[in-house]
Design a protein around this motif. Structure first.
Motif, mmCIF file in Angstrom:
data_model
loop_
_atom_site.group_PDB
_atom_site.id
_atom_site.type_symbol
_atom_site.label_atom_id
_atom_site.label_comp_id
_atom_site.label_asym_id
_atom_site.label_seq_id
_atom_site.Cartn_x
_atom_site.Cartn_y
_atom_site.Cartn_z
ATOM 1 N N THR A 47 23.945 76.462 32.019
ATOM 2 C CA THR A 47 25.104 77.205 32.947
ATOM 3 C C THR A 47 25.637 76.436 33.936
ATOM 4 O O THR A 47 26.649 76.478 34.414
ATOM 5 C CB THR A 47 24.444 78.547 33.164
ATOM 6 N N ALA A 48 24.592 75.847 34.702
ATOM 7 C CA ALA A 48 24.967 75.290 35.881
ATOM 8 C C ALA A 48 26.007 74.036 35.666
ATOM 9 O O ALA A 48 26.929 73.742 36.365
ATOM 10 C CB ALA A 48 23.736 74.387 36.502
ATOM 11 N N LEU A 54 28.266 72.883 38.812
ATOM 12 C CA LEU A 54 27.333 72.706 39.723
ATOM 13 C C LEU A 54 26.526 71.546 39.719
ATOM 14 O O LEU A 54 26.123 71.178 40.884
ATOM 15 C CB LEU A 54 26.247 74.034 39.813
ATOM 16 N N LEU A 55 26.385 70.930 38.632
ATOM 17 C CA LEU A 55 25.548 69.777 38.542
ATOM 18 C C LEU A 55 26.653 68.472 38.123
ATOM 19 O O LEU A 55 26.087 67.478 37.552
ATOM 20 C CB LEU A 55 24.642 69.652 37.487
ATOM 21 N N ALA A 103 16.783 80.124 40.847
ATOM 22 C CA ALA A 103 18.023 79.828 40.216
ATOM 23 C C ALA A 103 18.285 80.716 39.179
ATOM 24 O O ALA A 103 19.490 80.932 38.557
ATOM 25 C CB ALA A 103 18.002 78.182 39.904
ATOM 26 N N LEU A 106 19.447 73.341 43.779
ATOM 27 C CA LEU A 106 20.395 72.381 42.985
ATOM 28 C C LEU A 106 19.658 71.333 42.675
ATOM 29 O O LEU A 106 19.948 70.668 41.643
ATOM 30 C CB LEU A 106 21.756 72.215 43.830
ATOM 31 N N LEU A 143 23.849 79.084 44.616
ATOM 32 C CA LEU A 143 22.251 78.569 44.740
ATOM 33 C C LEU A 143 22.272 77.650 45.921
ATOM 34 O O LEU A 143 23.326 77.015 46.487
ATOM 35 C CB LEU A 143 22.183 77.447 43.388
ATOM 36 N N ALA A 192 19.597 77.686 32.238
ATOM 37 C CA ALA A 192 19.840 77.523 33.385
ATOM 38 C C ALA A 192 20.672 76.167 33.794
ATOM 39 O O ALA A 192 21.691 76.108 34.456
ATOM 40 C CB ALA A 192 18.597 77.300 34.552
ATOM 41 N N LEU A 221 17.439 71.722 40.068
ATOM 42 C CA LEU A 221 17.965 71.777 38.393
ATOM 43 C C LEU A 221 18.445 70.400 38.131
ATOM 44 O O LEU A 221 18.224 70.344 36.857
ATOM 45 C CB LEU A 221 19.024 72.846 38.647
ATOM 46 N N LEU A 234 21.761 82.797 38.611
ATOM 47 C CA LEU A 234 22.840 82.220 37.183
ATOM 48 C C LEU A 234 22.695 83.368 36.040
ATOM 49 O O LEU A 234 23.393 83.190 35.036
ATOM 50 C CB LEU A 234 22.226 81.054 36.617
#
Length: 210
Positions: free
Chosen positions: A200-201, A206-207, A185, A152, A147, A197, A155, A189
């Protein structure tokens, strides 16, 4: 010592008791020690030099993947056989990459588990059918594009409960641009909606954490 020397590592005492009883009743194995987390496992492994470490993944103090890496770094020759409840990509792939010889689920039948330990001791890779399927799927799938920083950021705001309009305002972009970033995104993903989303992130780290 007779038989394959085992170290059982699991944060649940009932699980450790059950595994110890199973293996102690079979003269092919000798249970050398137990540990409730990865840090304890490193200490015990250094003292008893097991042939095979039966290792859970999600534990307090030190998780399974970190434990595998630390055992390797310490020069341990023990084979690591992961025995866990989880078979998600986020669990399987890091464990295998860290150096686990095998990966089984806790619903594995007793005799299959015994055979897996013997095989792991010989250095053979042992995977439960579900895990093998995941690894094959990973190998057959093209690498996912990462991403972008803006995706990011979008999201992250969506994860905080912002609407598309609010996200657009925060990032000084148009609402249409927010939708475009979200669609990109989703594709990267492999999901179809906002909730998936975000979930999964988070799962992929990722978050960060809530």
């Amino acid at each position: 010592m007779t038989g394959i020397g085992l170290l059982i590592v699991d944060d649940h005492p009932v699980v450790r008791d059950g595994l110890r009883g199973m293996f102690a009743a079979d003269d092919r194995f000798t249970v050398l020690g137990e540990a409730a987390n990865g840090r304890e496992a490193l200490t015990v492994a250094g003292a008893v030099t097991p042939d095979v470490v039966l290792l859970d993944l999600r534990m307090p103090v030190m998780d399974g993947v970190t434990t595998i890496r630390e055992l390797k770094a310490a020069g341990s020759a023990a084979r690591v056989l992961v025995l866990t409840t989880y078979d998600t990509d986020g669990d399987v792939l890091p464990a295998i990459k860290a150096g686990a010889t095998g990966y089984l689920l806790k619903d594995t039948p007793r005799e299959d588990l015994f055979r897996a330990v013997v095989a792991a001791h010989r250095g053979e890779s042992v995977l439960s059918p579900a895990v093998a399927g995941r690894l094959m799927g990973e190998l057959r799938s093209p690498a996912k594009e990462p991403l972008s920083q803006r995706e990011l950021e979008v999201l992250a705001l969506i994860a905080q409960g912002c609407t598309n309009r609010e996200t657009a305002g925060r990032l000084f972009i148009s609402e249409a641009t927010v939708k475009t970033h979200l669609l990109h995104a989703y594709a990267k993903l492999g999901v179809r909606d906002r909730a998936s989303a975000v979930a999964t992130a988070f799962e992929l780290g990722l978050l960060g954490k809530n």
